[in-house]
Scaffold this active site. Structure first.
Site, PDB file in Angstrom:
ATOM      1  N   ASN A 151      24.915  34.554  33.737  1.00 30.29           N
ATOM      2  CA  ASN A 151      23.852  33.774  34.377  1.00 30.29           C
ATOM      3  C   ASN A 151      24.271  33.349  35.772  1.00 30.29           C
ATOM      4  OD1 ASN A 151      21.828  33.581  32.341  1.00 30.29           O
ATOM      5  ND2 ASN A 151      23.239  32.290  31.171  1.00 30.29           N
ATOM      6  N   ASP A 175      35.114  38.150  32.089  1.00 23.07           N
ATOM      7  CA  ASP A 175      35.667  36.811  31.976  1.00 23.07           C
ATOM      8  C   ASP A 175      36.829  36.744  32.956  1.00 23.07           C
ATOM      9  OD1 ASP A 175      35.117  34.360  30.643  1.00 23.07           O
ATOM     10  OD2 ASP A 175      37.101  34.481  29.759  1.00 23.07           O
ATOM     11  N   GLY A 225      33.395  28.591  42.717  1.00 24.77           N
ATOM     12  CA  GLY A 225      34.570  28.252  41.901  1.00 24.77           C
ATOM     13  C   GLY A 225      35.745  27.783  42.756  1.00 24.77           C
ATOM     14  N   LYS A 268      35.760  39.732  50.550  1.00 25.19           N
ATOM     15  CA  LYS A 268      36.233  39.282  49.238  1.00 25.19           C
ATOM     16  C   LYS A 268      36.113  40.402  48.199  1.00 25.19           C
ATOM     17  CE  LYS A 268      35.439  36.138  45.424  1.00 25.19           C
ATOM     18  NZ  LYS A 268      34.586  35.158  44.771  1.00 25.19           N
ATOM     19  N   HIS A 300      39.781  40.289  42.321  1.00 27.66           N
ATOM     20  CA  HIS A 300      39.989  40.561  40.896  1.00 27.66           C
ATOM     21  C   HIS A 300      38.761  41.239  40.300  1.00 27.66           C
ATOM     22  CE1 HIS A 300      38.381  36.734  42.068  1.00 27.66           C
ATOM     23  NE2 HIS A 300      37.827  36.540  40.873  1.00 27.66           N
TER      24      HIS A 300
HETATM   25  P1  IMP Z   1      34.043  33.303  34.351  1.00 24.93           P
HETATM   26  O1  IMP Z   1      34.481  33.137  32.957  1.00 24.93           O
HETATM   27  O2  IMP Z   1      34.199  34.688  34.828  1.00 24.93           O
HETATM   28  O3  IMP Z   1      32.690  32.753  34.604  1.00 24.93           O
HETATM   29  O4  IMP Z   1      35.007  32.465  35.271  1.00 24.93           O
HETATM   30  C1  IMP Z   1      35.529  31.235  34.834  1.00 24.93           C
HETATM   31  C2  IMP Z   1      35.750  30.327  36.003  1.00 24.93           C
HETATM   32  O5  IMP Z   1      36.728  30.900  36.878  1.00 24.93           O
HETATM   33  C3  IMP Z   1      34.519  30.092  36.881  1.00 24.93           C
HETATM   34  O6  IMP Z   1      33.740  29.040  36.395  1.00 24.93           O
HETATM   35  C4  IMP Z   1      35.156  29.749  38.203  1.00 24.93           C
HETATM   36  O7  IMP Z   1      35.557  28.399  38.224  1.00 24.93           O
HETATM   37  C5  IMP Z   1      36.386  30.614  38.205  1.00 24.93           C
HETATM   38  N1  IMP Z   1      36.117  31.881  38.921  1.00 24.93           N
HETATM   39  C6  IMP Z   1      35.711  33.058  38.413  1.00 24.93           C
HETATM   40  N2  IMP Z   1      35.581  33.967  39.370  1.00 24.93           N
HETATM   41  C7  IMP Z   1      35.910  33.346  40.521  1.00 24.93           C
HETATM   42  C8  IMP Z   1      35.955  33.769  41.880  1.00 24.93           C
HETATM   43  O8  IMP Z   1      35.666  34.927  42.254  1.00 24.93           O
HETATM   44  N3  IMP Z   1      36.333  32.839  42.767  1.00 24.93           N
HETATM   45  C9  IMP Z   1      36.661  31.566  42.432  1.00 24.93           C
HETATM   46  N4  IMP Z   1      36.619  31.118  41.185  1.00 24.93           N
HETATM   47  C10 IMP Z   1      36.245  32.006  40.235  1.00 24.93           C
END
Ligand code: IMP
Length: 201
Positions: free
Chosen positions: A12, A72, A153, A175, A180
């Protein structure tokens, strides 16, 4: 005309969707959860990034029938034993509050000279009966204060190795080229393009 593959991206997060669509280009039709009428709060109960991405992809495949992928991501800080890791979204509270998460991280690293960290992304693709996993990572350091307002994030406090600015100070293209998720998704796209080509031969 070349037929487009359709895949659901089990997220989402509008930032991730636009990053992904930008990288995938015209060959792939990426649907969001909203596009398929899904507003489920998919439980992320796994203990690892691998478990969580599989849980999310299976949820969509089993309940909605679409071929799909889920990702994730975790930020892993070496001197904190890999924290916040799988808890990155909910580090400070259950509220997915990026400002609070960054503030907590900077507080925990106060006075710490080893500020090395990495972002790691696991992408799980489910097509029919087949499950395939891709991973990508980018190494860097946690800055002493936040800088920049792009991305999302932890981007304002993450400076990739060899860079003089944070992810939040970079353009989306800069970026995506080294991130990643960019690296994991590049593998996903290469795999999908190859399997489409193989199926035509
Ligand atoms: P998710 O499980 O992929 O949604 O990521 C978990 C958490 O990691 C997110 O809520 C962000 O706080 C952080 N995160 C994921 N991807 C990024 C990124 O590209 N930049 C910065 N923080 C990230």
């Amino acid at each position: 005309m070349k037929e487009k593959s359709t895949l659901v991206f089990a997220t989402n997060n509008a930032h991730k969707l636009s990053e992904l669509r930008q990288m995938a280009g015209d060959g792939l039709n990426i649907l969001s959860l909203a596009d398929i009428g899904c507003d489920d709060d998919i439980p992320e109960t796994g203990q690892t990034l691998e478990e969580n991405s599989l849980i999310k992809a299976k949820w969509i495949k089993e309940r909605y029938g679409y071929d799909c992928f889920a990702d994730d991501t975790g930020l892993e800080v070496y001197s904190l034993g890999g924290e916040p890791g799988v808890r990155s979204a909910r580090y400070a509270s259950d509220g997915h509050d990026s400002a609070a998460n960054m503030a907590l991280l900077l507080k925990k690293l106060e006075g710490e000279s080893d500020r090395r960290a990495r972002f790691r992304t696991v992408v799980t693709l489910i097509e029919g009966e087949r499950t395939t996993v891709f991973t990508g990572e980018v190494k860097g350091v946690i800055t002493c204060e936040a800088a920049g307002c792009g991305g999302f994030g932890y981007d304002p406090v993450f400076k990739p190795e060899g860079w003089t600015k944070t992810f939040a100070e970079a353009s989306a293209e800069e970026k995506n080229a080294i991130s990643h998720r960019g690296r994991a998704v590049a593998q996903l796209i290469e795999y999908l393009n190859k399997s489409r080509f193989d199926n035509k031969c």
